[in-house]
Design an enzyme around this catalytic site. Structure first.
Site, PDB file in Angstrom:
ATOM      1  N   TYR A 231      -4.874 -32.818  55.587  1.00  0.00           N
ATOM      2  CA  TYR A 231      -6.275 -32.753  55.162  1.00  0.00           C
ATOM      3  C   TYR A 231      -7.213 -32.768  56.373  1.00  0.00           C
ATOM      4  CZ  TYR A 231     -10.602 -34.158  52.742  1.00  0.00           C
ATOM      5  OH  TYR A 231     -11.901 -34.230  52.257  1.00  0.00           O
TER       6      TYR A 231
ATOM      7  N   GLY B 218     -14.694 -25.184  42.924  1.00  0.00           N
ATOM      8  CA  GLY B 218     -14.354 -26.570  42.570  1.00  0.00           C
ATOM      9  C   GLY B 218     -15.530 -27.322  41.979  1.00  0.00           C
TER      10      GLY B 218
HETATM   11  N1  LIG Z   1     -14.888 -37.460  47.808  1.00  0.00           N
HETATM   12  C1  LIG Z   1     -15.022 -37.690  49.098  1.00  0.00           C
HETATM   13  O1  LIG Z   1     -15.109 -38.829  49.557  1.00  0.00           O
HETATM   14  C2  LIG Z   1     -15.090 -36.540  50.070  1.00  0.00           C
HETATM   15  C3  LIG Z   1     -15.330 -36.846  51.409  1.00  0.00           C
HETATM   16  C4  LIG Z   1     -15.395 -35.810  52.339  1.00  0.00           C
HETATM   17  C5  LIG Z   1     -15.229 -34.503  51.928  1.00  0.00           C
HETATM   18  N2  LIG Z   1     -14.999 -34.235  50.612  1.00  0.00           N
HETATM   19  C6  LIG Z   1     -14.808 -32.827  50.250  1.00  0.00           C
HETATM   20  O2  LIG Z   1     -15.752 -32.440  49.260  1.00  0.00           O
HETATM   21  C7  LIG Z   1     -15.182 -31.470  48.384  1.00  0.00           C
HETATM   22  C8  LIG Z   1     -15.278 -31.937  46.958  1.00  0.00           C
HETATM   23  O3  LIG Z   1     -14.694 -33.217  46.856  1.00  0.00           O
HETATM   24  P1  LIG Z   1     -14.645 -34.042  45.486  1.00  0.00           P
HETATM   25  O4  LIG Z   1     -14.417 -35.449  45.869  1.00  0.00           O
HETATM   26  O5  LIG Z   1     -15.805 -33.693  44.617  1.00  0.00           O
HETATM   27  O6  LIG Z   1     -13.279 -33.449  44.868  1.00  0.00           O
HETATM   28  P2  LIG Z   1     -12.598 -33.597  43.439  1.00  0.00           P
HETATM   29  O7  LIG Z   1     -13.340 -34.591  42.590  1.00  0.00           O
HETATM   30  O8  LIG Z   1     -11.154 -33.800  43.685  1.00  0.00           O
HETATM   31  O9  LIG Z   1     -12.827 -32.132  42.811  1.00  0.00           O
HETATM   32  C9  LIG Z   1     -12.195 -31.023  43.387  1.00  0.00           C
HETATM   33  C10 LIG Z   1     -12.595 -29.757  42.653  1.00  0.00           C
HETATM   34  O10 LIG Z   1     -11.929 -28.668  43.308  1.00  0.00           O
HETATM   35  C11 LIG Z   1     -11.222 -27.903  42.332  1.00  0.00           C
HETATM   36  N3  LIG Z   1     -10.075 -27.269  42.983  1.00  0.00           N
HETATM   37  C12 LIG Z   1      -9.055 -27.839  43.648  1.00  0.00           C
HETATM   38  N4  LIG Z   1      -8.219 -26.897  44.136  1.00  0.00           N
HETATM   39  C13 LIG Z   1      -8.754 -25.692  43.778  1.00  0.00           C
HETATM   40  C14 LIG Z   1      -8.372 -24.338  43.981  1.00  0.00           C
HETATM   41  N5  LIG Z   1      -7.248 -24.010  44.646  1.00  0.00           N
HETATM   42  N6  LIG Z   1      -9.153 -23.356  43.468  1.00  0.00           N
HETATM   43  C15 LIG Z   1     -10.290 -23.650  42.782  1.00  0.00           C
HETATM   44  N7  LIG Z   1     -10.701 -24.928  42.550  1.00  0.00           N
HETATM   45  C16 LIG Z   1      -9.935 -25.929  43.050  1.00  0.00           C
HETATM   46  C17 LIG Z   1     -10.879 -28.902  41.231  1.00  0.00           C
HETATM   47  O11 LIG Z   1     -10.629 -28.206  40.013  1.00  0.00           O
HETATM   48  P3  LIG Z   1      -9.315 -28.488  39.074  1.00  0.00           P
HETATM   49  O12 LIG Z   1      -9.524 -29.840  38.504  1.00  0.00           O
HETATM   50  O13 LIG Z   1      -9.295 -27.449  38.065  1.00  0.00           O
HETATM   51  O14 LIG Z   1      -8.121 -28.443  40.003  1.00  0.00           O
HETATM   52  C18 LIG Z   1     -12.173 -29.722  41.205  1.00  0.00           C
HETATM   53  O15 LIG Z   1     -13.164 -29.042  40.468  1.00  0.00           O
HETATM   54  C19 LIG Z   1     -13.739 -31.273  48.865  1.00  0.00           C
HETATM   55  O16 LIG Z   1     -13.664 -30.167  49.715  1.00  0.00           O
HETATM   56  C20 LIG Z   1     -13.456 -32.545  49.639  1.00  0.00           C
HETATM   57  O17 LIG Z   1     -12.476 -32.369  50.619  1.00  0.00           O
HETATM   58  C21 LIG Z   1     -14.929 -35.217  49.674  1.00  0.00           C
END
Ligand SMILES: NC(=O)c1ccc[n+]([C@@H]2O[C@H](COP(=O)([O-])OP(=O)(O)OC[C@H]3O[C@@H](n4cnc5c(N)ncnc54)[C@H](OP(=O)(O)O)[C@@H]3O)[C@@H](O)[C@H]2O)c1
Length: 249
Positions: A157, A12
């Site tokens: 989640y 991701g």
């Molecule tokens: N943002 C927050 O506040 C926050 C807080 C706590 C934890 N997190 C965790 O941190 C991580 C990253 O978060 P983020 O906010 O950067 O997320 P994001 O902006 O939604 O990006 C998610 C990434 O994961 C990829 N992805 C989703 N499903 C996938 C799959 N089945 N196989 C391969 N790639 C996949 C997406 O690619 P595509 O676009 O191609 O689908 C994208 O590159 C996540 O695990 C999230 O739960 C985030």
């Protein structure tokens, strides 16, 4: 440079925390396997940015919820770079719905990516790392995965991220003494994922954090760098909170 010539697979990594981690690791000398499912153009842009920083990168489009695609992700990584030194299990999704609207399909989709996907990537990476008796695995959980900070409108989640913490601790035992496995627990980070939050959630994320702000993706990347580098050789099975002090409220 903290990661000179290391090979990092970051799931991701087309945007958000994964992208920030890929760019920081590239600056520190690592070669990067960029991964995403749908957004090829964004993934290729990250590859381009990494190349400009003087590191090598490939994009492997692979859905980590599917065993055959995870195998492809690691086969292509080894074909290009010969090995894998670091795995960041970062790809994650969730369903912002109340209990009565959630379906078993929603749960399956979330668990297939966040839990089974993380397991599958760890398994493939372990096959490579165990042979050379060295490796670093970092599983991205969430503040929502801690029992006291869950949210009633994000049940699948929260449960999946709790599972990631539990899995991390037991995997650290299973892969000791040569492979370090840790979890980073982000608080509220300003990424595309955070755009789905309602106004109230966003406001409280800022107001209730001791530091009165959201976490930047680049700050999670720095925690990932610590756990991926030799600086953390004595650290395994730990949960590193990066939440601007939200959990102290
Ligand atoms: N943002 C927050 O506040 C926050 C807080 C706590 C934890 N997190 C965790 O941190 C991580 C990253 O978060 P983020 O906010 O950067 O997320 P994001 O902006 O939604 O990006 C998610 C990434 O994961 C990829 N992805 C989703 N499903 C996938 C799959 N089945 N196989 C391969 N790639 C996949 C997406 O690619 P595509 O676009 O191609 O689908 C994208 O590159 C996540 O695990 C999230 O739960 C985030």
């Amino acid at each position: 440079m903290k990661l000179k010539n290391k090979v990092a697979v970051i799931t991701g990594s087309s945007r958000g925390i994964g992208k920030a981690t890929a760019l920081l690791f590239a600056k520190e000398g690592a070669n990067i396997v960029v991964n995403c499912t749908t957004n090829k153009a964004k993934g290729l842009k990250v590859v381009e940015e990494i190349n400009k920083l003087g590191s090598q990168a490939i994009l492997v489009q692979a859905d980590i919820s599917k065993p055959e695609e995870v195998k492809k992700l690691f086969d292509e990584s080894v074909k290009k770079f010969g090995t894998v030194d670091i795995l960041i299990n970062n790809a994650g999704i969730g369903t912002p719905k109340e209990l009565l609207k959630l379906t078993s399909e929603d749960w399956e989709k979330t668990f297939r990516t966040n839990v089974i996907g993380t397991f599958l990537c760890c398994q493939e990476a372990s096959k490579i790392m165990l042979k050379k008796k060295k490796g670093k695995i970092i599983n991205i959980s969430s503040l929502r995965g801690l029992p006291e900070f869950g949210r009633s409108g994000y049940l699948d989640y929260c449960a999946s991220k709790a599972a990631v913490i539990n899995f991390t601790k037991n995997l650290a035992k299973a892969l000791a003494p040569h492979i370090n496995v840790n979890s980073v627990v982000p608080g509220f980070v300003d990424t595309e994922m955070s755009q789905v939050w309602d106004k109230k959630t966003r406001e409280s994320a800022i107001k209730d954090a001791c530091l009165k702000r959201l976490v930047k993706p680049e700050e999670i990347a720095k925690a990932n760098l610590y756990l991926a580098s030799d600086d953390s050789d004595a650290v395994t099975g730990t949960v590193l909170l990066v939440d601007c002090g939200f959990s102290l409220k």
